[in-house]
Design an enzyme around this catalytic site. Structure first.
Site, PDB file in Angstrom:
ATOM      1  N   THR A  26       0.867  -1.175   0.000  1.00 56.25           N
ATOM      2  CA  THR A  26       0.000   0.000   0.000  1.00 56.25           C
ATOM      3  C   THR A  26       0.908   1.231   0.000  1.00 56.25           C
ATOM      4  O   THR A  26       1.909   1.262   0.712  1.00 56.25           O
ATOM      5  CB  THR A  26      -0.916   0.020   1.223  1.00 56.25           C
ATOM      6  N   LYS A  42       5.949   3.302   0.624  1.00 59.42           N
ATOM      7  CA  LYS A  42       5.381   2.038   0.148  1.00 59.42           C
ATOM      8  C   LYS A  42       5.527   1.003   1.245  1.00 59.42           C
ATOM      9  O   LYS A  42       6.631   0.545   1.544  1.00 59.42           O
ATOM     10  CB  LYS A  42       6.083   1.587  -1.126  1.00 59.42           C
ATOM     11  N   ASP A 136       8.969  -7.165 -13.405  1.00 55.16           N
ATOM     12  CA  ASP A 136       7.525  -6.895 -13.386  1.00 55.16           C
ATOM     13  C   ASP A 136       7.215  -5.627 -14.174  1.00 55.16           C
ATOM     14  O   ASP A 136       6.587  -4.701 -13.663  1.00 55.16           O
ATOM     15  CB  ASP A 136       7.018  -6.764 -11.950  1.00 55.16           C
TER      16      ASP A 136
END
Length: 697
Positions: A26, A42, A136
């Site tokens: 989050t 973060k 990613d």
């Protein structure tokens, strides 16, 4: 989690609001109290650090990522373990994630796709050369800032998440839609895996959809491994060939079939047009200004509390395990009691108004000084002065009558101008020689609000490279770098502007066509122009389509070698232009023609001597059938045949010739040697580059 994070960062960061959440973390907007700047925190979900030694492994990866310094990679300020929390402190990028832009705006313009992919590829190449693979790459991990720059996020956590087996959910590392075939097969990864994922992202930006999608994760992974991607040009027939070919190569199933290095992608797709780049940057700024985190900024104000004098030290990690001491929550009761007492005091002052009994022309000033004078309490709560009213309140009862006072009007309320705390520069920082652009300076007050109406002073560290005027307009003078500084009310901010060589936009050859005689020479000149329209001094490579017709030197000098037509090509910076060269066919001279006639007649004599009727007919295709029959009967009986022919005069008439031929035939028959004289007129005809006999008289 929000309250826990606030307690863990108390005195260091003021956590303001949630910016977004995913399967792994989050992200919160926070204010760095020590450095007075906005940051993004973060906070990793507990599942990521639950395993033994995971925190140390996480920190190792994160520190590696924190060592990356690139304009298109988000800076990481700190990586922290506090109690049982593990979080990043990163630069806060005001803008919008790329996946949001794709969802609303796709398909995106080709030049925008070209620019985003080339800049992200450059950032990944920088990371790959330092041993860091992202793992990613997807639109959600790319922020488009409000100055139109793509910023790559989420470095440093991929390897840790991968070890925890968190590669299958849509929001975690290795998002299936963007995973490479080797990643789907759980094979060792290289930079080629990031390249494949970037290709998927480019495909989605161009077409509006990723190449593979399905309801099942396993189905998507199966397609990545086994099914070829439909070529971009089949989906978008008008796509530029170089762009579609680059994406198709990035999406090759085998890593070895992709570009050798992802920086090759950046070089291949880099747009040569400065004007196009500026237009794209403007569009990206417009997209970014619609971002959700700007809405968050409107709802959140920067805290006004001073920096605490004592800051809790950062927690440290033991060599093998992560220390997670339980820190009790601090009681807020004393603070609440203090606030209530102060509020009651303010009410009492407002009711009693003791200052009304004071005498003297400076009573109002004294009241202001007393009320605003700080007392011994150093808490951050501030007591507002009581309001000044025009009508007197009920007088205080006193045994002594009050003295006569002079009523003075209340002092005018003067609002101090907002102070400038930070300055941000917005605009493109990449130019080509001769290019122009305009930067804007945005001053902000300590609460993060934009301050308007302030003059801006501009300066350049290297005016010979980039000059700047009072309006922030840049003019690129020469290749290199310059620091452009904007100063507002004594606060300055600088950006580095890079000026590259003006990319070649086109090349023209003069003359466009040439006609030469064999052996003649001429020079073709080339004019190379940049995107700004300027004539560039760039080397030109020359080549000839047929050197046998005309050859060309490195200086553009053309030499005619033989009859025919060829194309001379001039190339520079990937651009080409051609000039057509025709070498005239002047035909052979009379001497050459006579020699050719003689050669045909002597060839005929040799065929007779060899008694080869087929070759005889080649030189004398018009030979009558009766003559051929005579030769077939007579030649076999002539032993030791010698045919001696000599060509005398030759008369030329265009493609026809008449030759006087003398000589003799010598042969042996029945042991007797016979010599027969020859004196004939040969008629010949030119066919192509050779002559044939049409009649013998």
């Amino acid at each position: 989690m929000l309250e826990h994070l606030r307690q863990a960062t108390l005195g260091q960061y003021e956590v303001l609001a949630e910016l977004g959440a995913g399967g792994m973390a989050t992200v919160y907007l926070a204010h760095d109290l020590q450095l007075d700047r906005r940051v993004a925190i973060k906070l990793m979900h507990p599942a990521l650090i639950a395993g033994e030694g995971m925190a140390e492994r996480f920190l190792l990866e994160a520190r590696t990522a924190a060592g990356l310094s690139h304009p298109h990679i988000i800076p990481i300020y700190a990586v922290r373990v506090e109690e049982d929390l593990l979080f990043f402190v990163m630069k806060f990028v005001e803008g919008r994630p790329l996946d949001s832009i794709i969802a609303k705006e796709a398909p995106l313009p080709e030049e925008m796709v070209r620019q985003i992919i080339s800049e992200v590829a450059g950032a990944l190449g920088y990371a790959h050369h330092r041993g860091v693979i992202h793992r990613d790459i997807k639109p959600a991990n790319i922020m488009i800032s409000t100055d139109g720059q793509p910023i790559l996020t989420d470095f440093g956590i991929a390897k840790v998440a991968d070890k925890q087996g968190l590669t299958m959910t849509g929001a975690t590392i290795g998002t299936p839609i963007y995973m490479s075939p080797e990643q789907c097969n759980a094979l060792p990864l290289s930079g080629a895996s990031d390249q494949y994922s970037l290709g998927i992202m480019a495909y989605e930006m161009l077409t509006g959809r990723p190449p593979f999608d399905a309801d099942s994760v396993m189905t998507i992974m199966y397609k990545h491994i086994n099914e070829p991607v439909m070529p971009v040009r089949e989906k978008i027939p008008g796509c530029p060939p170089d762009l579609s070919a680059a994406i198709d190569r990035m999406l090759a199933k085998e890593p070895a079939d992709r570009f050798p290095d992802i920086t090759d992608v950046a070089k291949t797709l880099q747009s040569p047009s400065t004007t196009g780049e500026n237009n794209v940057r403007t569009q990206l700024v417009q997209f970014a200004l619609k971002g959700a985190n700007r809405e968050v900024l409107k709802r959140v104000s920067t805290p006004r509390s001073p920096i605490p004098s004592m800051v809790r030290p950062q927690s440290r990690i033991a060599p093998r395990t992560v220390a997670t001491p339980t820190v009790p929550k601090r009681s807020r009761t004393p603070m609440l009691i203090g606030a209530v007492v102060v509020a009651l005091g303010a009410v009492a002052l407002a009711i009693t108004q003791p200052w009304k009994s004071r005498v003297g022309p400076t009573s109002q000033d004294s009241i202001a000084s007393v009320v605003t004078q700080p007392g011994p309490d150093t808490s951050s709560a501030a007591v507002a002065p009581p309001p000044v009213v025009d009508t007197p309140s009920t007088p205080v009862q006193s045994s002594t009558p009050p003295p006569r006072t002079t009523t003075r009007p209340p002092p005018a309320t003067v609002t101090a101008p907002a102070s400038v705390n930070t300055v941000r520069i917005v605009g493109s920082t990449s130019l080509s020689i001769g290019g122009t652009t305009t930067l804007a300076a945005e001053p902000y007050d300590p609460q993060g609000k934009l301050v308007s109406g302030r003059p801006v002073s501009w300066s350049s560290s290297a005016p010979e490279v980039v000059s700047v005027n009072g309006s922030g307009q840049l003019v690129a003078r020469d290749a290199g770098r310059a620091s452009i500084t904007a100063t507002v009310d004594g606060k300055s901010q600088s950006v580095t502007v890079t000026v590259s060589q003006d990319p070649i936009a086109g090349i023209a050859l003069s003359p466009a066509s040439l006609s030469l005689d064999p052996g003649e020479t001429a020079t073709i000149t080339a004019q190379v122009r940049g995107g700004s329209g300027r004539v560039l001094d760039r080397p030109v490579e020359w080549s000839s389509g047929s050197p046998a017709v005309a050859s060309v030197g490195s200086d553009g000098k053309v030499t005619a070698n033989g009859a025919g037509t060829t194309v001379i090509t001039g190339s520079a910076g990937g651009q080409q232009a051609t000039s057509t060269v025709t070498v005239r066919d002047l035909g052979p001279s009379d001497a050459q023609l006579k020699a050719q006639v003689s050669q045909a007649i002597l060839g005929y004599a040799g065929a007779l001597q060899a008694k080869d009727i087929a070759r005889v007919r080649q030189f004398y295709p018009g030979m009558p059938a009766a003559r051929e029959q005579q030769l077939r009967q007579a030649l076999p009986a002539m032993d030791n045949l010698q045919v001696h022919l000599s060509v005398g005069s030759v008369d030329l008439a265009g493609a026809s010739a008449t030759a006087r031929v003398t000589g003799n035939w010598a042969f042996t028959t029945d042991g007797r040697r016979t010599t027969l004289p020859a004196d004939n007129t040969y008629l010949l005809e030119r066919r192509g580059n050779s002559w044939v006999i049409t009649d013998i008289r």
